[in-house]
Design an enzyme around this catalytic site. Structure first.
Site, PDB file in Angstrom:
ATOM      1  N   HIS A  76      29.103  32.680  15.294  1.00  0.00           N
ATOM      2  CA  HIS A  76      30.216  32.897  14.366  1.00  0.00           C
ATOM      3  C   HIS A  76      29.733  32.749  12.921  1.00  0.00           C
ATOM      4  O   HIS A  76      30.101  33.553  12.048  1.00  0.00           O
ATOM      5  CB  HIS A  76      31.340  31.897  14.666  1.00  0.00           C
ATOM      6  CG  HIS A  76      32.486  31.970  13.715  1.00  0.00           C
ATOM      7  ND1 HIS A  76      33.290  33.076  13.564  1.00  0.00           N
ATOM      8  CD2 HIS A  76      32.965  31.041  12.831  1.00  0.00           C
ATOM      9  CE1 HIS A  76      34.210  32.836  12.647  1.00  0.00           C
ATOM     10  NE2 HIS A  76      34.023  31.613  12.185  1.00  0.00           N
ATOM     11  N   ASP A  79      27.847  35.792  11.934  1.00  0.00           N
ATOM     12  CA  ASP A  79      28.785  36.892  11.717  1.00  0.00           C
ATOM     13  C   ASP A  79      29.452  36.762  10.354  1.00  0.00           C
ATOM     14  O   ASP A  79      29.566  37.745   9.613  1.00  0.00           O
ATOM     15  CB  ASP A  79      29.832  36.904  12.836  1.00  0.00           C
ATOM     16  CG  ASP A  79      30.861  38.005  12.655  1.00  0.00           C
ATOM     17  OD1 ASP A  79      30.460  39.179  12.521  1.00  0.00           O
ATOM     18  OD2 ASP A  79      32.061  37.684  12.657  1.00  0.00           O
TER      19      ASP A  79
END
Length: 108
Positions: A76, A79
């Site tokens: 995450h 990202d």
């Protein structure tokens, strides 16, 4: 909280804050306040550097032979880092486009 979890949260936090600055800069440019847009972009870039520093620390660890744990939180964080970097590039382009339009009014 320590190690990978802490670094992942540092990346997410800094990237998220920078993303907010970039969006605010686009809004300022849309309102033709280019001085404000440039100032906000510079502030966002400073914060985004914190995300890069945290990310670079992991790269340095892995380059020195330390095994880096890969988990969903880190994915995450990666990202968020990549999408914020893309938004930074797009914000520069959008601000330049508004600037090139000169005094033309932008309709909502």
């Amino acid at each position: 909280m320590e190690g990978m979890e802490l670094i992942s949260f540092q990346i997410v936090s800094a990237a998220g804050a920078a993303k907010s600055y970039y969006m605010e800069a686009i809004t300022a440019a849309k309102s033709r306040d280019f001085e404000k847009a440039d100032k906000i972009m510079a502030e966002g870039l400073q914060i985004f550097q914190d995300a890069h520093k945290a990310h670079a620390s992991l790269i340095q660890k892995e380059a020195s032979g330390e095994k880096i744990e890969f988990n969903l939180l880190f994915m995450h964080a990666e990202d968020q880092l990549m999408t914020t970097d893309l938004l930074k590039l797009m914000a520069h382009e959008i601000i330049d486009l508004y600037r090139a339009q000169g005094g033309n009014t932008v309709e909502n």
